[in-house]
Design a protein around this motif. Structure first.
Motif, PDB file in Angstrom:
ATOM      1  N   PHE A  68     -60.106 -55.281   7.853  1.00  0.00           N
ATOM      2  CA  PHE A  68     -60.037 -56.675   8.280  1.00  0.00           C
ATOM      3  C   PHE A  68     -58.610 -57.066   8.644  1.00  0.00           C
TER       4      PHE A  68
ATOM      5  N   VAL B 172     -62.648 -57.298  12.945  1.00  0.00           N
ATOM      6  CA  VAL B 172     -62.566 -56.147  12.060  1.00  0.00           C
ATOM      7  C   VAL B 172     -62.479 -54.883  12.903  1.00  0.00           C
TER       8      VAL B 172
ATOM      9  N   VAL C  88     -66.853 -62.772   3.528  1.00  0.00           N
ATOM     10  CA  VAL C  88     -66.058 -62.605   4.752  1.00  0.00           C
ATOM     11  C   VAL C  88     -66.569 -63.547   5.836  1.00  0.00           C
TER      12      VAL C  88
ATOM     13  N   SER D 268     -66.837 -59.291  12.285  1.00  0.00           N
ATOM     14  CA  SER D 268     -67.284 -58.819  10.983  1.00  0.00           C
ATOM     15  C   SER D 268     -68.804 -58.892  10.868  1.00  0.00           C
TER      16      SER D 268
ATOM     17  N   LEU E 128     -64.223 -50.639   7.111  1.00  0.00           N
ATOM     18  CA  LEU E 128     -63.995 -51.942   7.722  1.00  0.00           C
ATOM     19  C   LEU E 128     -62.580 -52.393   7.370  1.00  0.00           C
TER      20      LEU E 128
END
Length: 239
Positions: free
Chosen positions: A20, A93, A87, A110, A18
């Motif tokens: 971000f 993401v 988050v 996300s 992931l």
């Protein structure tokens, strides 16, 4: 990035990446035992109090606190809670999921990415109420839609019935049994949400809400939604 897996490995490996932003990337490695369908990833070194079995224990939990200290599902989510629990759910993401067979990538929210990761961790957690999800976890499909999930879980359930018949159990097919399994799963999801909320580890629980929506809706849709795809299975002259 390449994951190397030895021939004949007893586990299948899945990596969630992931990203971000340019400075914040999280990687989660999950190992699934090919025979049992359960996680073979080592548990965290420190188990927090909120992962104890008697902390917000599910009302339908079949485990005994005198025999089992920790909640299997909560333990499976400890690392996720610690690393991405704060988050913001609507943040973007770049998700890449790498398995032995393929790469899957998508720019998404996300909450959707974390939901997919949580679903895999929950399904392989050794919670008795998630055992029926083991085949789906073993052949994981990241970011599956409700329709894909319904088709896969129904196919897996019918294959389960086939293997039961091979062992001599010919009690027959009944999709209401599948609906009952998902109803129990919805109770688990709601209880896990309460557990995570009480832990303070998650600032938002939208990722788990997505999973709970699936669990609540699928029992209601089994017959109707399967009727919609019936024509896809009309082949070989058998209509």
């Amino acid at each position: 990035m390449v994951m190397t897996v030895s021939a004949g490995s007893a586990s299948t490996k899945i990596r969630y990446i992931l990203q971000f932003d340019s400075s914040h990337t999280e990687k989660f490695d999950i190992a699934i035992d090919k025979l049992t369908g359960r996680s073979s990833t080592p548990p965290p070194n420190v188990i927090p109090e909120w992962a104890k079995l008697d902390f917000e224990q599910c009302p339908n939990c079949p485990l005994d606190t005198e025999e089992t200290e920790n909640c299997p599902t909560a333990v499976a989510l400890v690392d996720i809670a610690r690393r991405v629990g704060k988050v913001v759910s609507h943040s973007e993401v770049e998700l890449v999921v790498i398995s032995e067979e393929r790469w899957v990538g998508k720019k998404t929210s996300s909450q959707e990415a974390i939901s997919s990761l949580m679903g895999l961790k929950i399904a392989t957690s050794a919670c008795p109420h998630t055992d029926y999800l083991k085949p789906m976890a073993r052949f994981h499909l990241p970011l599956a839609t409700a329709e894909e999930t319904l088709t896969r879980i129904t196919g897996g359930f019918l294959l389960h019935q086939y293997f039961k018949a091979k062992r001599g159990d010919t009690s027959g097919l009944n999709l209401s049994n599948l609906a009952a399994l998902y109803s129990e799963m919805s109770i688990v999801n709601s209880s896990i949400a309460r557990r995570l909320r009480a832990s303070g580890e998650f600032s938002e629980l939208n990722a788990l809400t997505i999973l709970d929506t699936f669990a609540q809706v699928i029992p209601l849709q089994i017959e109707d939604r399967l009727d919609e795809i019936q024509t896809l299975f009309e082949f070989g002259g058998n209509k």
